[in-house]
Design a protein around this motif. Structure first.
Motif, PDB file in Angstrom:
ATOM      1  N   SER A 101       0.772  -1.084  -0.013  1.00 45.06           N
ATOM      2  CA  SER A 101       0.038  -0.019   0.014  1.00 45.06           C
ATOM      3  C   SER A 101       0.967   1.317   0.056  1.00 45.06           C
ATOM      4  O   SER A 101       1.971   1.024   0.525  1.00 45.06           O
ATOM      5  CB  SER A 101      -0.951  -0.112   1.148  1.00 45.06           C
ATOM      6  N   ARG A 136       0.954   3.466   1.850  1.00 42.77           N
ATOM      7  CA  ARG A 136       1.513   3.864   3.290  1.00 42.77           C
ATOM      8  C   ARG A 136       2.863   3.171   3.740  1.00 42.77           C
ATOM      9  O   ARG A 136       3.141   3.471   4.815  1.00 42.77           O
ATOM     10  CB  ARG A 136       0.085   3.448   4.358  1.00 42.77           C
ATOM     11  N   GLN A 137       3.134   2.193   2.854  1.00 43.37           N
ATOM     12  CA  GLN A 137       4.281   1.473   3.332  1.00 43.37           C
ATOM     13  C   GLN A 137       5.429   1.772   2.491  1.00 43.37           C
ATOM     14  O   GLN A 137       6.524   1.263   2.459  1.00 43.37           O
ATOM     15  CB  GLN A 137       4.056   0.000   2.953  1.00 43.37           C
ATOM     16  N   GLN A 151       5.140   8.459  -0.189  1.00 38.76           N
ATOM     17  CA  GLN A 151       3.880   8.030  -0.744  1.00 38.76           C
ATOM     18  C   GLN A 151       3.381   7.954  -2.091  1.00 38.76           C
ATOM     19  O   GLN A 151       2.941   7.276  -2.610  1.00 38.76           O
ATOM     20  CB  GLN A 151       2.584   7.810   0.386  1.00 38.76           C
ATOM     21  N   ARG A 206       5.710   6.690  -4.366  1.00 40.06           N
ATOM     22  CA  ARG A 206       5.840   5.261  -3.809  1.00 40.06           C
ATOM     23  C   ARG A 206       7.136   4.765  -4.082  1.00 40.06           C
ATOM     24  O   ARG A 206       7.762   3.843  -4.685  1.00 40.06           O
ATOM     25  CB  ARG A 206       5.261   3.992  -5.010  1.00 40.06           C
ATOM     26  N   GLU A 260       8.515  -1.309   4.774  1.00 40.86           N
ATOM     27  CA  GLU A 260       7.717  -2.413   5.394  1.00 40.86           C
ATOM     28  C   GLU A 260       8.468  -3.329   6.514  1.00 40.86           C
ATOM     29  O   GLU A 260       7.803  -4.009   7.098  1.00 40.86           O
ATOM     30  CB  GLU A 260       6.895  -2.916   4.350  1.00 40.86           C
ATOM     31  N   GLU A 320       7.816  15.163   5.467  1.00 33.23           N
ATOM     32  CA  GLU A 320       6.764  13.823   5.662  1.00 33.23           C
ATOM     33  C   GLU A 320       7.283  12.608   5.634  1.00 33.23           C
ATOM     34  O   GLU A 320       6.826  11.484   6.364  1.00 33.23           O
ATOM     35  CB  GLU A 320       5.431  14.154   4.561  1.00 33.23           C
ATOM     36  N   ARG A 323       7.648   9.352   8.551  1.00 28.36           N
ATOM     37  CA  ARG A 323       7.286   8.194   8.312  1.00 28.36           C
ATOM     38  C   ARG A 323       8.307   7.217   8.598  1.00 28.36           C
ATOM     39  O   ARG A 323       8.283   5.973   8.997  1.00 28.36           O
ATOM     40  CB  ARG A 323       6.610   8.172   6.921  1.00 28.36           C
TER      41      ARG A 323
END
Length: 81
Positions: free
Chosen positions: A14, A16-17, A21, A24, A29, A54, A58
């Motif tokens: 996803s 989010r991983q 983001q 990508r 993960e 950001e 993460r």
């Protein structure tokens, strides 16, 4: 050893991983990928400082989750001795 994902595994993640983001870029993960994302952070092209801020947040959250030690307080410190 660099953490590797084949294209299918990467596509299955996803957004989010990923540290970045929208693009990508830099999967986060697992612990190996978190360390790799930190090492390659400054190689990511075409992103703004806001997107880097950001992504760094993460990465720090993933590092905490996977018990990866991070000595830098900011992405701007990466690569400094």
């Amino acid at each position: 050893m660099m953490a590797k994902l084949d294209q299918k595994d990467r596509d299955d993640l996803s957004a989010r991983q990923f540290a970045f983001q929208e693009q990508r870029k830099e999967p986060i993960e697992d612990a190996k990928h978190v360390r790799n994302a930190i090492a390659r952070f400054n190689q990511v092209k075409g992103v703004s400082d806001k997107e880097r801020d950001e992504a760094w947040k993460r990465i720090l959250a993933a590092a905490k989750k996977f018990d990866v030690e991070v000595t830098e307080k900011s992405w701007r410190e990466i690569g400094r001795d």
